[in-house]
Design an enzyme around this catalytic site. Structure first.
Site, PDB file in Angstrom:
ATOM      1  N   PHE A  80      17.454 -22.383 -10.737  1.00 40.83           N
ATOM      2  CA  PHE A  80      16.801 -21.284 -11.453  1.00 40.83           C
ATOM      3  C   PHE A  80      15.700 -21.794 -12.382  1.00 40.83           C
ATOM      4  O   PHE A  80      15.909 -22.735 -13.146  1.00 40.83           O
ATOM      5  CB  PHE A  80      17.857 -20.533 -12.273  1.00 40.83           C
ATOM      6  CG  PHE A  80      17.303 -19.536 -13.245  1.00 40.83           C
ATOM      7  CD1 PHE A  80      16.857 -18.304 -12.799  1.00 40.83           C
ATOM      8  CD2 PHE A  80      17.215 -19.834 -14.594  1.00 40.83           C
ATOM      9  CE1 PHE A  80      16.333 -17.380 -13.697  1.00 40.83           C
ATOM     10  CE2 PHE A  80      16.695 -18.921 -15.496  1.00 40.83           C
ATOM     11  CZ  PHE A  80      16.251 -17.680 -15.041  1.00 40.83           C
ATOM     12  N   SER A 148      22.655 -25.696  -8.317  1.00 42.77           N
ATOM     13  CA  SER A 148      22.793 -24.522  -9.173  1.00 42.77           C
ATOM     14  C   SER A 148      22.490 -23.244  -8.383  1.00 42.77           C
ATOM     15  O   SER A 148      23.162 -22.974  -7.399  1.00 42.77           O
ATOM     16  CB  SER A 148      21.890 -24.674 -10.399  1.00 42.77           C
ATOM     17  OG  SER A 148      22.281 -23.797 -11.425  1.00 42.77           O
ATOM     18  N   MET A 149      21.496 -22.451  -8.777  1.00 44.44           N
ATOM     19  CA  MET A 149      21.135 -21.260  -8.001  1.00 44.44           C
ATOM     20  C   MET A 149      20.788 -21.650  -6.567  1.00 44.44           C
ATOM     21  O   MET A 149      21.170 -20.968  -5.614  1.00 44.44           O
ATOM     22  CB  MET A 149      19.948 -20.538  -8.639  1.00 44.44           C
ATOM     23  CG  MET A 149      19.473 -19.307  -7.886  1.00 44.44           C
ATOM     24  SD  MET A 149      17.871 -18.678  -8.464  1.00 44.44           S
ATOM     25  CE  MET A 149      16.746 -19.852  -7.656  1.00 44.44           C
ATOM     26  N   ASP A 278      29.822 -30.595 -17.140  1.00 47.38           N
ATOM     27  CA  ASP A 278      28.946 -29.432 -16.944  1.00 47.38           C
ATOM     28  C   ASP A 278      29.375 -28.306 -17.885  1.00 47.38           C
ATOM     29  O   ASP A 278      30.501 -27.822 -17.813  1.00 47.38           O
ATOM     30  CB  ASP A 278      29.032 -28.965 -15.482  1.00 47.38           C
ATOM     31  CG  ASP A 278      27.949 -27.962 -15.108  1.00 47.38           C
ATOM     32  OD1 ASP A 278      27.433 -27.268 -16.007  1.00 47.38           O
ATOM     33  OD2 ASP A 278      27.628 -27.865 -13.915  1.00 47.38           O
ATOM     34  N   HIS A 306      25.231 -30.482 -16.291  1.00 45.74           N
ATOM     35  CA  HIS A 306      24.778 -29.603 -15.214  1.00 45.74           C
ATOM     36  C   HIS A 306      23.542 -30.153 -14.507  1.00 45.74           C
ATOM     37  O   HIS A 306      23.360 -29.931 -13.312  1.00 45.74           O
ATOM     38  CB  HIS A 306      24.472 -28.210 -15.793  1.00 45.74           C
ATOM     39  CG  HIS A 306      24.122 -27.197 -14.756  1.00 45.74           C
ATOM     40  ND1 HIS A 306      25.032 -26.760 -13.803  1.00 45.74           N
ATOM     41  CD2 HIS A 306      22.970 -26.519 -14.510  1.00 45.74           C
ATOM     42  CE1 HIS A 306      24.447 -25.866 -13.026  1.00 45.74           C
ATOM     43  NE2 HIS A 306      23.194 -25.705 -13.428  1.00 45.74           N
TER      44      HIS A 306
END
EC number: 3.1.1.23
Length: 337
Positions: A80, A148-149, A278, A306
């Site tokens: 993202f 992630s995204m 994370d 993360h």
């Protein structure tokens, strides 16, 4: 000292002073420009070339290195509010004989941003499939990597288009449903409840908020100069309205648990890489995925948050290469049998 020698040093000093002063002025006045130059220089150094390709009136921007060969191509999906260049730190440690493709996700950087675009995870998966077909990347199954995204999108892609993907690597992916919320998710729910969308922690608009975001995403505490923080914010601010729209879409009921709802449909060999510390997406998601995906290998990284790609690029590259080697040798053995 001879006067001519003195004059030579004065002239040389003046000549050097011009680029030095220009650099200092750029650093102080236009740090965002320096950040763009930095990425351009790094891409050039690593041999990554930027190209554009179109599906009807939709433009995809991507960078690549190498050509398709007997080893699977690697397609990398960023997270993202990032862009294709976030993978450069990992690309640095990947063998040059691999065919690498890093694409800007829908609405990011050089890829088309349209108010009509479907920014849900399903919508992004369909867009990435259009990109893959335009590039003919699925002429032979490829290795898909997402973080992630982008990990959410990659996992759902592997479930929707299994014949395209030879193997999968998910780096701390979003899209999972946890039994309990971590502090970050609790904070997001509070913001949603109060409708304070201007204060989403992943969308900074000041250097201080940028520093907080970096601390949230990283276990390692980077000491980033104020001017660099300002530059990072300056680069992002023009896009913040889009980021808010996108964020609200991917945490909506339609997209929030997309990977969770499709993880049992993933049939290709899968590698999960996750930072143990994370704070954004809890590391317990790795075990969740391992229980649902038949052929799954989990790698948990100590002292890592993360931002695995930024914090542990060499380790991430090695894990990807080793995983590819093991999958590839297994495939070869099956052919011999």
């Amino acid at each position: 000292m001879d006067l001519d020698v003195v004059n030579m040093f004065v002239i040389a000093g003046g000549t050097l002073a011009i680029p030095i002063l220009a650099f200092v002025a750029s650093f102080l006045l236009w740090p965002s420009a320096l950040i763009r130059i930095y990425y351009w220089y790094w891409r050039r150094t690593l041999g990554m070339q930027v190209r554009y390709i179109h599906h009807e009136d939709y433009q995809f921007c991507y960078s690549f290195r190498g050509r398709p060969g007997h080893k699977p191509s690697i397609l990398m999906l960023h997270g993202f509010s990032a862009h294709k260049d976030m993978w450069l730190s990992v690309v640095k440690f990947l063998p040059k004989n691999l065919h690498l493709v890093c694409v800007d996700m829908p609405g990011h950087e050089g890829t088309t941003r349209s108010s009509l675009d479907d920014l849900s995870i399903d919508g992004q998966v369909k867009r990435i499939h259009q990109f893959v077909e335009c590039l003919k990347l699925n002429k032979k199954p490829f290795h898909l990597v997402g973080t992630s995204m982008g990990g959410n999108v990659a996992g759902v892609y592997a479930a929707y288009y299994p014949s395209d993907v030879s193997s999968l690597c998910l780096v701390c992916p979003a899209g999972l449903q946890y039994s309990t919320d971590n502090q970050f998710v609790q904070r997001l729910k509070e913001l949603q409840g109060s409708a304070t969308v201007e204060k989403i922690p992943l969308i900074p608009s000041t250097p201080e908020e940028m520093s907080e975001m970096l601390q949230l995403c990283s276990y390692v505490r980077f000491k980033v100069p104020q001017q660099i923080l300002q530059g990072l914010v300056d680069v992002r601010i023009p896009h913040n309205n889009f980021y808010r729209k996108l964020f609200l879409e991917i945490v909506s009921e339609k997209s929030r648990y997309s990977l969770h709802q499709n993880m049992d449909k993933i049939k290709v060999p899968t590698q999960i890489i996750w930072g143990k510390q994370d704070q954004v997406l809890d590391v317990s998601g790795a075990d969740m995925l391992a229980r649902s995906i038949a052929d799954c290998q989990v790698e948990l990284l100590e002292n890592c948050g993360h931002s695995v790609v930024m914090e542990r690029p060499r380790k991430t590259a090695k894990l990807i290469v080793d995983f590819l080697a093991s999958v590839h040798s297994t495939d070869n053995n099956k052919k011999l049998d």
